[in-house]
Motif scaffolding. Structure first.
Motif, mmCIF file in Angstrom:
data_model
loop_
_atom_site.group_PDB
_atom_site.id
_atom_site.type_symbol
_atom_site.label_atom_id
_atom_site.label_comp_id
_atom_site.label_asym_id
_atom_site.label_seq_id
_atom_site.Cartn_x
_atom_site.Cartn_y
_atom_site.Cartn_z
ATOM 1 N N ASP A 123 0.846 -1.186 0.000
ATOM 2 C CA ASP A 123 0.000 0.000 0.000
ATOM 3 C C ASP A 123 0.884 1.239 0.000
ATOM 4 O OD1 ASP A 123 -2.187 1.632 0.096
ATOM 5 O OD2 ASP A 123 -2.546 1.367 2.231
ATOM 6 N N ALA A 124 1.467 1.540 -1.138
ATOM 7 C CA ALA A 124 2.351 2.703 -1.268
ATOM 8 C C ALA A 124 1.918 3.497 -2.484
ATOM 9 C CB ALA A 124 3.790 2.238 -1.432
ATOM 10 N N GLU A 125 1.325 4.672 -2.240
ATOM 11 C CA GLU A 125 0.855 5.482 -3.367
ATOM 12 C C GLU A 125 2.050 6.008 -4.153
ATOM 13 O OE1 GLU A 125 -1.638 9.490 -4.217
ATOM 14 O OE2 GLU A 125 -2.474 8.098 -2.777
ATOM 15 N N THR A 126 1.948 5.893 -5.462
ATOM 16 C CA THR A 126 2.997 6.394 -6.342
ATOM 17 C C THR A 126 2.450 7.553 -7.147
ATOM 18 O OG1 THR A 126 2.377 4.879 -8.107
ATOM 19 C CG2 THR A 126 4.060 4.106 -6.557
ATOM 20 N N SER A 127 3.329 8.256 -7.813
ATOM 21 C CA SER A 127 2.867 9.387 -8.611
ATOM 22 C C SER A 127 2.190 8.923 -9.895
ATOM 23 C CB SER A 127 4.032 10.323 -8.936
ATOM 24 O OG SER A 127 5.023 9.619 -9.648
ATOM 25 N N ASP A 128 2.543 7.740 -10.370
ATOM 26 C CA ASP A 128 1.942 7.218 -11.596
ATOM 27 C C ASP A 128 1.605 5.744 -11.444
ATOM 28 O OD1 ASP A 128 2.082 9.501 -13.340
ATOM 29 O OD2 ASP A 128 4.259 9.244 -13.303
ATOM 30 N N ASP A 129 0.466 5.353 -12.028
ATOM 31 C CA ASP A 129 0.145 3.941 -12.130
ATOM 32 C C ASP A 129 0.943 3.390 -13.302
ATOM 33 O OD1 ASP A 129 -1.720 4.355 -10.138
ATOM 34 O OD2 ASP A 129 -3.391 4.593 -11.522
ATOM 35 N N GLY A 130 1.152 2.093 -13.332
ATOM 36 C CA GLY A 130 1.888 1.568 -14.467
ATOM 37 C C GLY A 130 2.096 0.070 -14.384
ATOM 38 N N PRO A 131 2.779 -0.474 -15.409
ATOM 39 C CA PRO A 131 3.018 -1.914 -15.438
ATOM 40 C C PRO A 131 3.980 -2.323 -14.321
ATOM 41 C CG PRO A 131 4.212 -0.833 -17.216
ATOM 42 C CD PRO A 131 3.361 0.209 -16.545
ATOM 43 N N ILE A 132 4.009 -3.614 -14.051
ATOM 44 C CA ILE A 132 4.908 -4.145 -13.035
ATOM 45 C C ILE A 132 6.317 -4.204 -13.597
ATOM 46 C CG2 ILE A 132 5.480 -6.195 -11.663
ATOM 47 C CD1 ILE A 132 2.496 -6.847 -11.633
ATOM 48 N N SER A 133 7.256 -3.580 -12.908
ATOM 49 C CA SER A 133 8.672 -3.659 -13.280
ATOM 50 C C SER A 133 9.323 -4.703 -12.387
ATOM 51 C CB SER A 133 9.369 -2.316 -13.076
ATOM 52 O OG SER A 133 8.821 -1.348 -13.926
ATOM 53 N N TYR A 134 10.216 -5.490 -12.966
ATOM 54 C CA TYR A 134 10.894 -6.511 -12.174
ATOM 55 C C TYR A 134 12.338 -6.624 -12.607
ATOM 56 C CZ TYR A 134 10.433 -9.553 -16.241
ATOM 57 O OH TYR A 134 10.522 -10.086 -17.499
#
Length: 186
Positions: free
Chosen positions: A9-20
């Motif tokens: 539960d960590a709000e980010t500035s942008d939604d996006g695909p999962i990076s790994y």
């Protein structure tokens, strides 16, 4: 191999695909895996992480439907910006991303009864239809409204920017005050 992970539960500035990133791997003989970077440090485009709260960007007056058919635009004193008891007032709520739901209980409007809240095709604009109730007040005034709750499709609660969620529409006035005769002259 199957990797199972949990979204934090960590709000980010942008939604996006999962990076790994896979930092190390070996085969059964102990040989170190290739680090060419094509699959070792990449993104999964099939799913999006959405931890960002949706935001209501505008609340605007759309239209007024007068329910007193004896008063028309040609009638002296007619004003299409003054809503009276039983008139229908429609306004629009716009958001920065699709919202999951806004119900009639999520929107309260002073001196009005909300009858429906309906989304457009992409769920970013909601039409609120309400009717002026017959409640006399000491003063006429703009429509005051409050949006209590809303979420996006991922379940993120809406931003509580008070300037748009608890405000008034100045484009239209609720007129439930009885007229007064102030003088009679001969």
């Amino acid at each position: 191999w199957t990797v199972t992970s949990k979204v934090i539960d960590a709000e980010t500035s942008d939604d996006g695909p999962i990076s790994y990133e896979i930092t190390s791997y070996t085969d059964a003989a102990g040989n170190l895996g290739s680090s060419d970077g094509l699959l070792v440090d990449s993104k999964l485009e099939d799913i999006t992480i959405d931890t960002k709260s949706p935001v209501i960007t505008t609340v605007t007056f759309d239209s007024l439907i007068k329910n007193n058919t004896s008063i028309t635009s040609g009638t002296p004193g007619y004003d299409d910006t003054r809503a009276q008891p039983n008139d229908t007032v429609i306004f629009k709520i716009t958001s920065n991303e699709p919202l999951y739901e806004i119900s009639t209980s999520d929107v309260t409007i002073d001196r009005m009864s909300v009858s429906s809240v309906t989304p457009n095709e992409d769920f970013t604009e909601w039409t609120v239809t309400s009717e002026v109730i017959d409640a006399e007040t000491s003063e006429d005034g703009p429509i005051s409204y409050e949006i209590i709750s809303y979420t996006d499709a991922a379940g993120n609660p809406g931003s509580l920017d008070i300037s748009l969620l608890d405000s008034q529409l100045d484009d239209i006035t609720i007129d439930t005050k009885s007229p007064e005769i102030t003088s009679v002259t001969f």
